[in-house]
Motif scaffolding. Structure first.
Motif, PDB file in Angstrom:
ATOM      1  N   ASN A  20       0.856  -1.180   0.000  1.00 52.90           N
ATOM      2  CA  ASN A  20       0.000   0.000   0.000  1.00 52.90           C
ATOM      3  C   ASN A  20       0.899   1.239   0.000  1.00 52.90           C
ATOM      4  OD1 ASN A  20      -2.371   1.435   2.357  1.00 52.90           O
ATOM      5  ND2 ASN A  20      -2.387   1.538   0.151  1.00 52.90           N
ATOM      6  N   ARG A  21       0.929   1.949  -1.133  1.00 55.91           N
ATOM      7  CA  ARG A  21       1.869   3.055  -1.305  1.00 55.91           C
ATOM      8  C   ARG A  21       1.257   4.403  -0.983  1.00 55.91           C
ATOM      9  NH1 ARG A  21       3.117   1.443  -7.381  1.00 55.91           N
ATOM     10  NH2 ARG A  21       1.258   0.189  -7.022  1.00 55.91           N
ATOM     11  N   LYS A  28       3.282   2.722   3.070  1.00 57.57           N
ATOM     12  CA  LYS A  28       2.706   3.559   4.121  1.00 57.57           C
ATOM     13  C   LYS A  28       3.208   3.110   5.492  1.00 57.57           C
ATOM     14  CE  LYS A  28      -1.480   5.024   1.721  1.00 57.57           C
ATOM     15  NZ  LYS A  28      -2.968   5.020   1.709  1.00 57.57           N
ATOM     16  N   THR A  29       3.360   4.084   6.390  1.00 57.57           N
ATOM     17  CA  THR A  29       3.822   3.801   7.743  1.00 57.57           C
ATOM     18  C   THR A  29       2.996   4.616   8.732  1.00 57.57           C
ATOM     19  OG1 THR A  29       5.490   5.557   7.687  1.00 57.57           O
ATOM     20  CG2 THR A  29       6.189   3.345   6.972  1.00 57.57           C
ATOM     21  N   ARG A  37       5.968   2.127  12.340  1.00 57.74           N
ATOM     22  CA  ARG A  37       5.479   0.794  11.959  1.00 57.74           C
ATOM     23  C   ARG A  37       5.119   0.766  10.472  1.00 57.74           C
ATOM     24  NH1 ARG A  37       3.963  -1.849  16.915  1.00 57.74           N
ATOM     25  NH2 ARG A  37       4.427  -0.407  18.613  1.00 57.74           N
ATOM     26  N   ALA A  38       5.180  -0.414   9.891  1.00 61.07           N
ATOM     27  CA  ALA A  38       4.579  -0.619   8.577  1.00 61.07           C
ATOM     28  C   ALA A  38       3.068  -0.481   8.738  1.00 61.07           C
ATOM     29  CB  ALA A  38       4.929  -2.004   8.042  1.00 61.07           C
ATOM     30  N   ARG A  39       2.406   0.038   7.718  1.00 55.56           N
ATOM     31  CA  ARG A  39       0.955   0.237   7.783  1.00 55.56           C
ATOM     32  C   ARG A  39       0.321  -0.107   6.447  1.00 55.56           C
ATOM     33  NH1 ARG A  39      -2.518   4.727   6.612  1.00 55.56           N
ATOM     34  NH2 ARG A  39      -0.684   6.015   6.091  1.00 55.56           N
ATOM     35  N   VAL A  40      -0.850  -0.726   6.498  1.00 52.26           N
ATOM     36  CA  VAL A  40      -1.672  -0.953   5.305  1.00 52.26           C
ATOM     37  C   VAL A  40      -3.037  -0.366   5.616  1.00 52.26           C
ATOM     38  CG1 VAL A  40      -2.625  -2.615   3.688  1.00 52.26           C
ATOM     39  CG2 VAL A  40      -0.412  -3.067   4.772  1.00 52.26           C
ATOM     40  N   SER A  41      -3.492   0.566   4.806  1.00 55.77           N
ATOM     41  CA  SER A  41      -4.720   1.292   5.116  1.00 55.77           C
ATOM     42  C   SER A  41      -5.937   0.385   5.073  1.00 55.77           C
ATOM     43  CB  SER A  41      -4.909   2.455   4.143  1.00 55.77           C
ATOM     44  OG  SER A  41      -5.300   1.968   2.866  1.00 55.77           O
ATOM     45  N   ALA A 188      -9.684  -1.930  10.673  1.00 55.22           N
ATOM     46  CA  ALA A 188      -8.599  -1.089  11.176  1.00 55.22           C
ATOM     47  C   ALA A 188      -7.441  -1.066  10.185  1.00 55.22           C
ATOM     48  CB  ALA A 188      -8.107  -1.617  12.524  1.00 55.22           C
ATOM     49  N   HIS A 189      -6.626  -0.009  10.254  1.00 61.45           N
ATOM     50  CA  HIS A 189      -5.374  -0.007   9.508  1.00 61.45           C
ATOM     51  C   HIS A 189      -4.479  -1.096  10.107  1.00 61.45           C
ATOM     52  CE1 HIS A 189      -5.573   4.111   7.446  1.00 61.45           C
ATOM     53  NE2 HIS A 189      -6.761   3.879   7.989  1.00 61.45           N
ATOM     54  N   ALA A 190      -3.978  -1.965   9.260  1.00 60.53           N
ATOM     55  CA  ALA A 190      -3.038  -2.981   9.740  1.00 60.53           C
ATOM     56  C   ALA A 190      -1.709  -2.309  10.054  1.00 60.53           C
ATOM     57  CB  ALA A 190      -2.840  -4.056   8.673  1.00 60.53           C
TER      58      ALA A 190
END
Length: 378
Positions: A20-21, A28-29, A37-41, A188-190
């Motif tokens: 997820n960019r 995304k973070t 943290r790494a994040r995926v929306s 939730a955002h992962a």
């Protein structure tokens, strides 16, 4: 009818990837617990789930989110009333205007012969395929009767027969707020359970013809940003709200089972061809509650593991999640009505004591049976 909430907690290890960019192409973070943290929306994973639904549900049970709604309705008019094919775009525009879903006249297309352009909404419009069909049928009947579609009937056609995904993810129509649908699912955002630093892959591509001519040098060079992480993923289903929207017990049960499977096994497709990062979750914990949804991300407010630690993160994450779950239940006294665990191997065995351990297909079946029992009138 008893309060019924389904909470889904997932630990999911992902190798080098860019799921997820952001607008610069970077993964995304987010900062949580004082570290990045790494994040995926949530939007990225909800789209992955909606696409995965096609593997588990018939298309007639699903919706379509598009601005090209005029084209969708016009195609149905052409299919069901061939005698109106030449007027299909105009008829579709008329019924959509009557429903309040389209405000502007369709733009004339530059393409030769496009005298009857399709209407487009001003934003992505989420309609079930049955609602598209209802609107097309109304347009056909009105045309055959020689009058314009009734506005009240058009609005009703767009607000009945909700598809499972519209009921789950909701719908907001700014111009016609009385046909909005409240979402029954929250995602939730992962985020990664540990600190993450993004990395760069420097790559080159060789021109095959240069190689044949024994010329040196790359035909293209570039970089792609990536990270790897063990993610905590969470979603919750308000089963009562879902049932209120769908109005059918069997459809509600089907929707819960399909979402649970799709959320567990789907993955956003960002840079998939570059990284081939398709993994399955390491552990899935599903809790059936009768109080309120409970996100257990607090288990990872303190990141697990240390920089340079080579023991991995999955086992530590499972231990932290199991301990935090027990602590929350003890502190608030709201143990789940039922819980099921699907986990892979010994690394996540700490979660096994928190519920009935079953493979994912059996988990979804058991969950669906519980939903049916709770929604069935006494």
């Amino acid at each position: 009818m008893p309060r019924t909430i389904v909470d889904i907690h997932i630990l999911h290890s992902v190798p080098p990837s860019n799921l997820n960019r952001d607008d610069s192409g970077s993964p995304k973070t987010a900062v949580y617990g004082g570290v990045r943290r790494a994040r995926v929306s949530s939007q990225a994973w909800k789209r992955a789930v909606r696409l995965a639904f096609k593997q588990h549900l018939d298309l007639s049970e699903l919706g379509e989110r598009t601005m090209r709604v005029g084209e969708a309705v016009a195609r149905l008019i052409e299919r069901d009333a061939p005698d109106l094919a030449e007027q299909s775009a105009t008829l579709a525009n008329g019924v959509l205007v009557a429903a309040g879903l389209v405000k502007k006249e369709p733009k004339k297309k530059a393409k030769a012969g496009a005298e009857n352009p399709h209407a487009e909404s001003e934003y992505l419009l989420f309609l079930s395929r049955r609602q598209q069909q209802n609107l097309a049928a109304l347009a056909i009947n009105a045309a055959h009767a020689g009058h314009d579609p009734d506005a009240k009937a058009a609005k009703k056609a767009a607000n009945t027969d909700h598809s499972l995904d519209v009921a789950m993810f909701g719908r907001m129509v700014a111009d016609v707020s009385d046909i909005n649908v409240d979402a029954a699912v929250q995602v939730a955002h992962a985020i990664s359970v540990h600190a993450v630093d993004n990395e760069f892959d420097y790559f080159t591509a060789v021109d095959d013809r240069k190689h044949e001519e024994q010329e040196t040098g790359a035909g293209m060079i570039g970089t792609v940003e990536f990270n790897s992480s063990t993610l905590y993923r969470y979603a919750t289903i308000d089963v009562n709200r879902l049932h209120d929207t769908l109005g059918d017990l069997k459809a509600t049960q089907q929707a819960v089972e399909a979402f649970t499977t799709a959320f567990a096994t789907s993955m956003p497709s960002g840079k998939r061809n570059t990284f081939a990062n398709g993994t399955r979750p390491d552990a899935i914990m599903v809790q059936l509650r009768d109080t309120a949804a409970v996100n257990l991300v607090g288990a990872f407010e303190e990141p697990v593991g240390r920089t340079g630690d080579t023991t991995g993160r999955v086992a530590l994450a499972a231990q932290a999640l199991a301990a935090h779950t027990r602590d929350v239940h003890h502190a608030y006294g709201d143990n789940p009505v039922a819980a099921w665990i699907t986990h892979v191997g010994e690394r996540t065995a700490d979660l096994a004591a928190l519920g009935t351990v079953v493979p994912l297909p059996e988990l979804t079946t058991a969950l669906g049976n519980q939903i049916a029992a709770r929604l069935t009138p006494a």
